[in-house]
Scaffold this motif. Structure first.
Motif, PDB file in Angstrom:
ATOM      1  N   CYS A 199      51.053   2.072  12.111  1.00 57.63           N
ATOM      2  CA  CYS A 199      52.024   3.133  12.442  1.00 57.63           C
ATOM      3  C   CYS A 199      53.421   2.738  11.975  1.00 57.63           C
ATOM      4  O   CYS A 199      54.180   3.585  11.488  1.00 57.63           O
ATOM      5  CB  CYS A 199      52.024   3.400  13.943  1.00 57.63           C
ATOM      6  SG  CYS A 199      50.515   4.180  14.547  1.00 57.63           S
ATOM      7  N   ARG A 200      53.743   1.449  12.113  1.00 57.89           N
ATOM      8  CA  ARG A 200      55.049   0.982  11.658  1.00 57.89           C
ATOM      9  C   ARG A 200      55.168   1.120  10.139  1.00 57.89           C
ATOM     10  O   ARG A 200      56.215   1.519   9.615  1.00 57.89           O
ATOM     11  CB  ARG A 200      55.269  -0.468  12.095  1.00 57.89           C
ATOM     12  CG  ARG A 200      56.686  -0.978  11.841  1.00 57.89           C
ATOM     13  CD  ARG A 200      56.964  -2.241  12.631  1.00 57.89           C
ATOM     14  NE  ARG A 200      56.053  -3.339  12.314  1.00 57.89           N
ATOM     15  CZ  ARG A 200      55.104  -3.791  13.132  1.00 57.89           C
ATOM     16  NH1 ARG A 200      54.943  -3.262  14.336  1.00 57.89           N
ATOM     17  NH2 ARG A 200      54.331  -4.794  12.772  1.00 57.89           N
ATOM     18  N   LEU A 246      55.532  11.182  12.911  1.00 64.58           N
ATOM     19  CA  LEU A 246      54.326  10.379  13.094  1.00 64.58           C
ATOM     20  C   LEU A 246      53.349  10.964  14.105  1.00 64.58           C
ATOM     21  O   LEU A 246      52.224  10.480  14.217  1.00 64.58           O
ATOM     22  CB  LEU A 246      54.690   8.956  13.526  1.00 64.58           C
ATOM     23  CG  LEU A 246      55.502   8.110  12.541  1.00 64.58           C
ATOM     24  CD1 LEU A 246      55.526   6.659  13.003  1.00 64.58           C
ATOM     25  CD2 LEU A 246      54.977   8.206  11.123  1.00 64.58           C
ATOM     26  N   GLY A 247      53.770  11.946  14.862  1.00 66.44           N
ATOM     27  CA  GLY A 247      52.881  12.509  15.879  1.00 66.44           C
ATOM     28  C   GLY A 247      53.655  13.223  16.961  1.00 66.44           C
ATOM     29  O   GLY A 247      54.555  14.011  16.675  1.00 66.44           O
ATOM     30  N   CYS A 282      60.421   1.991  17.187  1.00 67.79           N
ATOM     31  CA  CYS A 282      59.646   1.212  16.227  1.00 67.79           C
ATOM     32  C   CYS A 282      58.229   1.054  16.755  1.00 67.79           C
ATOM     33  O   CYS A 282      58.019   0.394  17.777  1.00 67.79           O
ATOM     34  CB  CYS A 282      60.283  -0.164  16.016  1.00 67.79           C
ATOM     35  SG  CYS A 282      59.369  -1.215  14.873  1.00 67.79           S
ATOM     36  N   PRO A 283      57.243   1.663  16.106  1.00 72.63           N
ATOM     37  CA  PRO A 283      55.866   1.538  16.599  1.00 72.63           C
ATOM     38  C   PRO A 283      55.425   0.076  16.664  1.00 72.63           C
ATOM     39  O   PRO A 283      55.753  -0.716  15.772  1.00 72.63           O
ATOM     40  CB  PRO A 283      55.049   2.312  15.562  1.00 72.63           C
ATOM     41  CG  PRO A 283      56.021   3.266  14.937  1.00 72.63           C
ATOM     42  CD  PRO A 283      57.329   2.535  14.909  1.00 72.63           C
ATOM     43  N   ASP A 284      54.701  -0.279  17.716  1.00 75.73           N
ATOM     44  CA  ASP A 284      54.216  -1.660  17.812  1.00 75.73           C
ATOM     45  C   ASP A 284      52.904  -1.865  17.072  1.00 75.73           C
ATOM     46  O   ASP A 284      52.480  -2.995  16.850  1.00 75.73           O
ATOM     47  CB  ASP A 284      54.103  -2.114  19.273  1.00 75.73           C
ATOM     48  CG  ASP A 284      53.336  -1.131  20.148  1.00 75.73           C
ATOM     49  OD1 ASP A 284      52.669  -0.244  19.594  1.00 75.73           O
ATOM     50  OD2 ASP A 284      53.426  -1.254  21.383  1.00 75.73           O
ATOM     51  N   ASN A 285      52.258  -0.799  16.669  1.00 75.55           N
ATOM     52  CA  ASN A 285      51.064  -0.878  15.835  1.00 75.55           C
ATOM     53  C   ASN A 285      51.491  -1.048  14.375  1.00 75.55           C
ATOM     54  O   ASN A 285      52.321  -0.286  13.871  1.00 75.55           O
ATOM     55  CB  ASN A 285      50.229   0.396  16.001  1.00 75.55           C
ATOM     56  CG  ASN A 285      49.037   0.449  15.092  1.00 75.55           C
ATOM     57  OD1 ASN A 285      49.169   0.762  13.913  1.00 75.55           O
ATOM     58  ND2 ASN A 285      47.854   0.146  15.629  1.00 75.55           N
ATOM     59  N   SER A 286      50.932  -2.049  13.686  1.00 72.65           N
ATOM     60  CA  SER A 286      51.398  -2.367  12.336  1.00 72.65           C
ATOM     61  C   SER A 286      51.171  -1.216  11.350  1.00 72.65           C
ATOM     62  O   SER A 286      51.991  -0.985  10.458  1.00 72.65           O
ATOM     63  CB  SER A 286      50.726  -3.640  11.827  1.00 72.65           C
ATOM     64  OG  SER A 286      49.314  -3.484  11.783  1.00 72.65           O
ATOM     65  N   ALA A 340      61.013   7.046  12.126  1.00 70.48           N
ATOM     66  CA  ALA A 340      60.614   7.823  10.956  1.00 70.48           C
ATOM     67  C   ALA A 340      61.317   9.178  10.894  1.00 70.48           C
ATOM     68  O   ALA A 340      61.468   9.757   9.814  1.00 70.48           O
ATOM     69  CB  ALA A 340      59.101   8.027  10.948  1.00 70.48           C
ATOM     70  N   ASP A 341      61.744   9.695  12.040  1.00 82.33           N
ATOM     71  CA  ASP A 341      62.390  11.010  12.082  1.00 82.33           C
ATOM     72  C   ASP A 341      63.858  10.965  11.688  1.00 82.33           C
ATOM     73  O   ASP A 341      64.436  11.998  11.337  1.00 82.33           O
ATOM     74  CB  ASP A 341      62.289  11.590  13.496  1.00 82.33           C
ATOM     75  CG  ASP A 341      60.856  11.898  13.897  1.00 82.33           C
ATOM     76  OD1 ASP A 341      60.336  12.932  13.467  1.00 82.33           O
ATOM     77  OD2 ASP A 341      60.259  11.084  14.639  1.00 82.33           O
TER      78      ASP A 341
END
Length: 206
Positions: free
Chosen positions: A89-90, A153-154, A83-87, A160-161
């Motif tokens: 990216c999340r 996502l990168g 879970c990305p910690d950047n809002s 997301a995958d």
């Protein structure tokens, strides 16, 4: 301890189990759904009134809907990784997960029932033809997203995958004509190298 109800060959259960394995969460899984029954019993329906799998009980917190479960587990046990910690990216991860359930899934479920689940002699290519066309368009969108990226996502694997990754096995294993999608194919190859993917997505169909 985390409790999970579902059967191994369920697409929705596989998403959750893959996520759990990536996060290394101690858990117990209870066979439910399909020939196992359980889901139509009063005790199960009290947890999940839909009578479907999966359902989880995380130390008293009960949750159903597979993508919601993946989001929850990723946020609780994997913020900064799955879970990305950047809002932003999340939110991007959430966008792709929602796209899978709201747009892609509606068509893929029918295609899977026509061309993946039945034995070869019972598959229906005529019914499947328009669904294959629609699915090809959806996978082309993901192929474009993956250009220059290893994962959705990168360069890092995230939640997301997982939803489209569990569908990918079914897409690539169907006996159908598929156009070349090099970015999608490279992503799928990376997923197949992951131990959790091998165990919980690939193994039930070997």
């Amino acid at each position: 301890m985390l409790k999970i109800w579902g059967r191994k060959d369920s697409y929705n259960l596989q998403k959750v189990m893959w996520c759990v394995a990536e996060l290394g969460i101690e858990h117990v899984r209870i066979d439910a759904g399909g020939t196992f029954g359980v889901t139509n019993g009063s005790e199960y329906l009290a947890m999940n009134p839909n009578g479907r799998v999966p359902t989880i009980d995380d130390e008293g917190f009960v949750l159903w809907e597979s993508n919601a479960i993946v989001r929850y587990l990723s946020a609780r046990y994997g913020t900064g990784t799955l879970c990305p910690d950047n809002s932003q990216c999340r939110a991007d991860a959430d966008r792709w997960m929602t796209w899978q359930s709201a747009t892609v899934g509606r068509n893929m479920r029918g295609l899977i029932h026509a061309m993946f689940n039945p034995p070869p002699e019972q598959r229906d290519p005529v019914t499947a033809a328009p669904m294959i066309k629609t699915a090809t368009g959806h996978w082309a969108i993901l192929d474009a997203q993956l250009k220059g990226r290893e994962f959705v996502l990168g360069q890092e694997f995230t939640m997301a995958d997982i939803p489209m990754g569990a569908y990918a096995l079914r897409w690539f294993e169907m006996d159908i004509d598929r156009p070349a999608m090099p970015h999608l194919e490279a992503w799928y190859a990376l997923l197949q190298e992951r131990e959790a993917y091998q165990t919980y997505v690939m193994a039930p169909f070997e």
